[in-house]
Design an enzyme around this catalytic site. Sequence first.
Site, PDB file in Angstrom:
ATOM      1  NE  ARG A   1      39.751  -4.674  24.804  1.00 41.51           N
ATOM      2  CZ  ARG A   1      39.930  -2.861  25.619  1.00 41.51           C
ATOM      3  NH1 ARG A   1      39.433  -3.759  26.632  1.00 41.51           N
ATOM      4  NH2 ARG A   1      38.667  -2.210  25.847  1.00 41.51           N
ATOM      5  CG  HIS A  22      39.260   2.242  24.074  1.00 41.63           C
ATOM      6  ND1 HIS A  22      38.511   2.428  23.452  1.00 41.63           N
ATOM      7  CD2 HIS A  22      39.425   2.154  25.279  1.00 41.63           C
ATOM      8  CE1 HIS A  22      37.825   1.766  24.096  1.00 41.63           C
ATOM      9  NE2 HIS A  22      38.421   1.242  25.826  1.00 41.63           N
ATOM     10  CD  GLN A  40      36.570   4.892  27.767  1.00 43.68           C
ATOM     11  OE1 GLN A  40      36.668   3.704  28.001  1.00 43.68           O
ATOM     12  NE2 GLN A  40      36.104   5.496  28.759  1.00 43.68           N
ATOM     13  CG  ASP A  62      44.541   5.130  30.020  1.00 44.93           C
ATOM     14  OD1 ASP A  62      43.959   4.227  31.232  1.00 44.93           O
ATOM     15  OD2 ASP A  62      44.582   5.004  28.431  1.00 44.93           O
ATOM     16  CB  CYS A 108      39.302   4.693  30.173  1.00 44.54           C
ATOM     17  SG  CYS A 108      40.912   4.405  30.063  1.00 44.54           S
ATOM     18  NE  ARG A 159      33.390   2.087  26.619  1.00 41.56           N
ATOM     19  CZ  ARG A 159      34.223   1.446  26.584  1.00 41.56           C
ATOM     20  NH1 ARG A 159      35.215   1.526  27.963  1.00 41.56           N
ATOM     21  NH2 ARG A 159      34.692   0.358  25.053  1.00 41.56           N
TER      22      ARG A 159
HETATM   23  N1   CP Z   1      37.567   1.658  29.848  1.00 42.67           N
HETATM   24  C1   CP Z   1      37.847  -0.224  28.760  1.00 42.67           C
HETATM   25  O1   CP Z   1      37.830  -0.116  27.344  1.00 42.67           O
HETATM   26  O2   CP Z   1      37.589  -0.952  29.835  1.00 42.67           O
HETATM   27  P1   CP Z   1      37.996  -2.371  29.606  1.00 42.67           P
HETATM   28  O3   CP Z   1      39.475  -3.202  29.338  1.00 42.67           O
HETATM   29  O4   CP Z   1      37.067  -3.104  30.709  1.00 42.67           O
HETATM   30  O5   CP Z   1      37.646  -2.783  28.569  1.00 42.67           O
HETATM   31  N1  NVA Z   2      45.137   2.478  27.389  1.00 39.96           N
HETATM   32  C1  NVA Z   2      44.770   1.591  28.214  1.00 39.96           C
HETATM   33  C2  NVA Z   2      43.271   1.826  28.179  1.00 39.96           C
HETATM   34  C3  NVA Z   2      42.494   0.552  29.133  1.00 39.96           C
HETATM   35  C4  NVA Z   2      40.964   0.084  28.936  1.00 39.96           C
HETATM   36  C5  NVA Z   2      44.953   0.019  27.634  1.00 39.96           C
HETATM   37  O1  NVA Z   2      45.584   0.238  26.342  1.00 39.96           O
HETATM   38  O2  NVA Z   2      45.534  -1.139  28.437  1.00 39.96           O
END
Ligand code: CP
Ligand code: NVA
Length: 305
Positions: free
Chosen positions: A111, A138, A141, A222, A262, A290
């Site tokens: 990440r 993502h 997700q 989101d 999400c 997930r």
């Molecule tokens: N939706 C999601 O990826 O959540 P986190 O940022 O908590 O991993």
């Molecule tokens: N769009 C958000 C998703 C978090 C899971 C981000 O990138 O922070």
Amino acid sequence: MGGVTAPLELSLAGRDLLRISDLAPAEAEAILDLAVELRERPKQPLLVGATLGLYFSKHSTRTRVSFSAGMTQLGGAALPLTPEELQLSRGESLPDTARALSRYLDALAVRTHEHAELEAWAEWASIPVINALTAEEHPCQALADALTIRDRLGQLEGVRVAWVGDGSNVLVSLAALGERLGYRVVAACPEGYEPCNTLLQGLEVVRDPREAVEGADVVVTDTWISMGQEHERAKRLLDLEPYRLDRELLALAAPDAFVLHCLPAHPGEEITADVLYGDRSAIWDEAGNRLHVQKALLVLLLGAR
Ligand code: CP
Ligand code: NVA
């Protein structure tokens, strides 16, 4: 490790998942099908002795914990790796780190902010690399979202998905997966907040949230402030204000339409609390999925099925 396009024979073993476009439709379907199987029988010893590295340079609750719990349920282990505790933060290069980690780990979930950094991990690691979120995509997700839609509607083909708000990484992956699995996304985003990939065939971008939501089977939103955009907070709150998912907007969707997000959610910003916690919210099942899709993905990438 290179991305592979639409192989005739279904095999995800040894591959990376950096973008949804790395998956052929049949491969995406295979992940969803195996996820359902693993949801029914969660503790199968398919990855005994395997270790998944979790290199996260951004916050995470769901992704981190579902990958960890998933590995435990499959008989393997997950190892959290923050950039600060690796020699990487003292100047060791990413290629050298990736080379060394590949000698210990069976797969690496990353990440990070820049998608190009994820691609560098994939280039230098000789084990499967999984996108656990970048600023551009993502994919884990999107797989969970597609499974949640299929669970509720029994199919994905022909489903009409509305997106309201920021054209985020989550929207890009959701629409790219729709292209493969037969659902169509109409996204209402204000000017300047369009998704970074507007060339997706399964995606139509409009301005008016009511136009997107009218008659939709599923309504998705989101956060208005993704990780890395905190400095734009005041402007984003102002620009995205007309795109809040509230009961009035949801009333325009199909009578049995449901809502996805999400998470993490910001009640009162992109979604109202009554919608988030209401009876049309599938958000908590979505969060649960997930775990199941990521377990399926790991089993397939590690060649255990
Ligand atoms: N939706 C999601 O990826 O959540 P986190 O940022 O908590 O991993
Ligand atoms: N769009 C958000 C998703 C978090 C899971 C981000 O990138 O922070």
